[in-house]
Design a protein around this motif. Sequence first.
Motif, PDB file in Angstrom:
ATOM      1  N   LYS A  62       0.833  -1.213   0.000  1.00 10.19           N
ATOM      2  CA  LYS A  62       0.000   0.000   0.000  1.00 10.19           C
ATOM      3  C   LYS A  62       0.861   1.253   0.000  1.00 10.19           C
ATOM      4  O   LYS A  62       2.001   1.237   0.447  1.00 10.19           O
ATOM      5  CB  LYS A  62      -0.941  -0.014   1.200  1.00 10.19           C
ATOM      6  CG  LYS A  62      -1.878  -1.202   1.151  1.00 10.19           C
ATOM      7  CD  LYS A  62      -3.052  -1.030   2.036  1.00 10.19           C
ATOM      8  CE  LYS A  62      -3.927  -2.258   1.846  1.00 10.19           C
ATOM      9  NZ  LYS A  62      -5.282  -2.053   2.108  1.00 10.19           N
ATOM     10  N   ASP A  63       0.290   2.346  -0.513  1.00  4.99           N
ATOM     11  CA  ASP A  63       1.021   3.615  -0.615  1.00  4.99           C
ATOM     12  C   ASP A  63       1.627   4.047   0.719  1.00  4.99           C
ATOM     13  O   ASP A  63       2.771   4.485   0.777  1.00  4.99           O
ATOM     14  CB  ASP A  63       0.107   4.728  -1.144  1.00  4.99           C
ATOM     15  CG  ASP A  63      -0.260   4.526  -2.605  1.00  4.99           C
ATOM     16  OD1 ASP A  63       0.464   3.790  -3.308  1.00  4.99           O
ATOM     17  OD2 ASP A  63      -1.269   5.104  -3.038  1.00  4.99           O
ATOM     18  N   GLU A  64       0.869   3.894   1.801  1.00  5.43           N
ATOM     19  CA  GLU A  64       1.357   4.345   3.112  1.00  5.43           C
ATOM     20  C   GLU A  64       2.517   3.487   3.633  1.00  5.43           C
ATOM     21  O   GLU A  64       3.188   3.866   4.585  1.00  5.43           O
ATOM     22  CB  GLU A  64       0.225   4.401   4.138  1.00  5.43           C
ATOM     23  CG  GLU A  64      -0.454   3.091   4.418  1.00  5.43           C
ATOM     24  CD  GLU A  64      -1.664   2.805   3.514  1.00  5.43           C
ATOM     25  OE1 GLU A  64      -2.418   1.898   3.871  1.00  5.43           O
ATOM     26  OE2 GLU A  64      -1.852   3.468   2.482  1.00  5.43           O
TER      27      GLU A  64
ATOM     28  N   ASN B 109       5.096   2.922   1.820  1.00  9.45           N
ATOM     29  CA  ASN B 109       6.263   3.532   1.159  1.00  9.45           C
ATOM     30  C   ASN B 109       7.224   2.498   0.574  1.00  9.45           C
ATOM     31  O   ASN B 109       8.442   2.617   0.720  1.00  9.45           O
ATOM     32  CB  ASN B 109       7.016   4.443   2.133  1.00  9.45           C
ATOM     33  CG  ASN B 109       6.167   5.589   2.605  1.00  9.45           C
ATOM     34  OD1 ASN B 109       5.473   6.218   1.806  1.00  9.45           O
ATOM     35  ND2 ASN B 109       6.196   5.855   3.892  1.00  9.45           N
TER      36      ASN B 109
END
Length: 124
Positions: free
Chosen positions: A15-17, A19
Motif C-alpha cells: 500500500k502507498d502508506e 512507502n
Amino acid sequence: PRNQELWAFPGGNIKDEENGKKQAAVMREVKEELGVENVTILGRLPTITKEDHIDQTTGYRPSLTLYHYRAQIEGEIDIHSADHEIADTLWLSPNDIINGRVPTQENVAEIAQQYTIFENSAVL
C-alpha cells in the motif's frame, strides 16, 4: 485456499502508506488474512516476476513481481476474524508442495522448489 480454489500464500499489494516497505506489507497481510498479530520476518525467499500476468481479482498486468518471505508467527490463526479472503489454512512442508499433496498456485510450487534447493545447498 481462497474461494475454494488453489492453495496460496497469504499476500497482496504494497500500500502507498507503506512507502515500498515490503516487510511492512508482509506483516499487514498476515494480520489481515490470518488474524495473527505477532509476525517475525526471518528472511527473504526468491522473488518471481511474471510478464503479461492475468489475475482473477485485478485483471491484466504487464508485469507482476511477487516477493516472498520466511516468517514466524506467534498465536493462533483465526481466519474467521480476518478479512474472509481465506477459507482454510494448512501447514505443508516444501516437499509436500513439490509432490503435489494439494493443488497450489504456480508460484507456491516454484518457491517450495527454490527453498528446497537453497536449504540443501546451505547444509553442504
